[in-house]
Design a protein around this motif. Structure first.
Motif, short mmCIF file in Angstrom:
data_model
loop_
_atom_site.label_atom_id
_atom_site.label_comp_id
_atom_site.label_asym_id
_atom_site.label_seq_id
_atom_site.Cartn_x
_atom_site.Cartn_y
_atom_site.Cartn_z
N SER A 41 0.85 -1.19 0.00
CA SER A 41 0.00 0.00 0.00
C SER A 41 0.89 1.24 0.00
O SER A 41 2.08 1.16 0.26
CB SER A 41 -0.92 0.02 1.23
OG SER A 41 -0.17 0.13 2.43
N VAL A 42 0.27 2.37 -0.28
CA VAL A 42 0.93 3.66 -0.19
C VAL A 42 0.18 4.41 0.90
O VAL A 42 -1.06 4.36 0.95
CB VAL A 42 0.82 4.44 -1.52
CG1 VAL A 42 1.39 5.83 -1.39
CG2 VAL A 42 1.50 3.66 -2.64
N GLY A 43 0.90 5.09 1.77
CA GLY A 43 0.16 5.77 2.82
C GLY A 43 0.97 6.77 3.60
O GLY A 43 2.18 6.92 3.42
N ASP A 44 0.24 7.48 4.44
CA ASP A 44 0.80 8.45 5.37
C ASP A 44 0.34 8.05 6.76
O ASP A 44 -0.83 7.68 6.94
CB ASP A 44 0.28 9.86 5.06
CG ASP A 44 0.46 10.22 3.60
OD1 ASP A 44 1.62 10.27 3.16
OD2 ASP A 44 -0.54 10.45 2.90
N VAL A 45 1.23 8.14 7.74
CA VAL A 45 0.89 7.80 9.12
C VAL A 45 1.43 8.88 10.02
O VAL A 45 2.59 9.29 9.88
CB VAL A 45 1.46 6.42 9.53
CG1 VAL A 45 1.17 6.13 11.00
CG2 VAL A 45 0.91 5.32 8.63
N ILE A 46 0.59 9.38 10.93
CA ILE A 46 1.01 10.40 11.89
C ILE A 46 0.55 10.00 13.28
O ILE A 46 -0.36 9.19 13.44
CB ILE A 46 0.44 11.80 11.54
CG1 ILE A 46 -1.09 11.80 11.64
CG2 ILE A 46 0.91 12.24 10.17
CD1 ILE A 46 -1.72 13.18 11.59
N LEU A 47 1.20 10.59 14.28
CA LEU A 47 0.72 10.53 15.67
C LEU A 47 0.30 11.94 16.03
O LEU A 47 1.01 12.91 15.71
CB LEU A 47 1.83 10.06 16.61
CG LEU A 47 2.38 8.66 16.42
CD1 LEU A 47 3.46 8.37 17.44
CD2 LEU A 47 1.28 7.61 16.47
N ILE A 48 -0.82 12.07 16.72
CA ILE A 48 -1.31 13.38 17.13
C ILE A 48 -2.10 13.24 18.41
O ILE A 48 -2.78 12.24 18.62
CB ILE A 48 -2.15 14.02 15.99
CG1 ILE A 48 -2.41 15.49 16.28
CG2 ILE A 48 -3.43 13.24 15.75
CD1 ILE A 48 -2.89 16.27 15.07
N ASP A 49 -1.95 14.23 19.29
CA ASP A 49 -2.69 14.22 20.54
C ASP A 49 -4.08 14.78 20.35
O ASP A 49 -4.31 15.66 19.51
CB ASP A 49 -1.96 15.05 21.60
CG ASP A 49 -0.67 14.40 22.06
OD1 ASP A 49 -0.54 13.17 21.93
OD2 ASP A 49 0.21 15.12 22.55
N GLY A 50 -4.99 14.29 21.16
CA GLY A 50 -6.35 14.81 21.17
C GLY A 50 -6.43 16.05 22.03
O GLY A 50 -5.41 16.57 22.50
#
Length: 114
Positions: free
Chosen positions: A85-94
Motif C-alpha cells: 500500500s501507499v500511505g501516510d501515518v502520523i501521531l497526534i494528541d487529542g
C-alpha cells in the motif's frame, strides 16, 4: 491525554500479506492500550476530494502510541502493509473535553510571543 495514530492508505493490494497484517495487528495494539476507532469505512465526502482509507487508532497517550509503533511486534508486520500500500501515518494528541475552538488562538499567541 489520548493520542491517535492516524493513517491514510491508498492503493492497497488486498492479498495474502495484507490479510496476514490484519490478522496480526490487534495483538500488537493490546499491550499499549491501542484500539481502532475508524478502520477504512468509506467516507461521505462533503468538501474537497478524498482518496484512500482512513484508519484511526486511539492510545492512552503519545508515549504508548510511540512505543506501539516502535515495538518489535509491530515492526515485524509493518512491511506487510508498507509493501502492499501507499500511505501516510502520523501521531497526534487529542484535546480535552473542555476544549473550544478559540483555545488554539491562545496557543498561537503564546508561540508568537516566544
Amino acid at each position: 491525554m489520548a493520542s491517535y495514530a492516524i493513517g491514510r492508505l491508498r492503493d492497497v493490494r488486498l492479498g495474502p500479506q495484507i490479510v496476514a497484517y490484519l490478522e496480526r495487528i490487534d495483538a500488537t495494539l493490546a499491550p499499549f492500550g491501542g484500539r481502532f476507532l475508524i478502520h477504512g469505512d468509506p467516507p461521505e465526502v462533503l468538501e474537497g476530494a478524498w482518496t484512500g482509507d482512513l484508519i484511526v487508532i486511539a492510545f492512552p497517550d503519545r508515549t504508548q502510541a510511540r512505543a506501539w509503533y516502535a515495538s518489535p511486534a509491530y515492526r515485524a508486520i509493518l512491511p506487510l502493509r508498507t509493501g502492499n500500500s501507499v500511505g501516510d501515518v502520523i501521531l497526534i494528541d487529542g484535546v480535552c473535553e473542555t476544549h473550544r475552538a478559540v483555545d488554539v488562538l491562545k496557543s498561537a499567541a503564546s508561540e508568537s510571543a516566544a
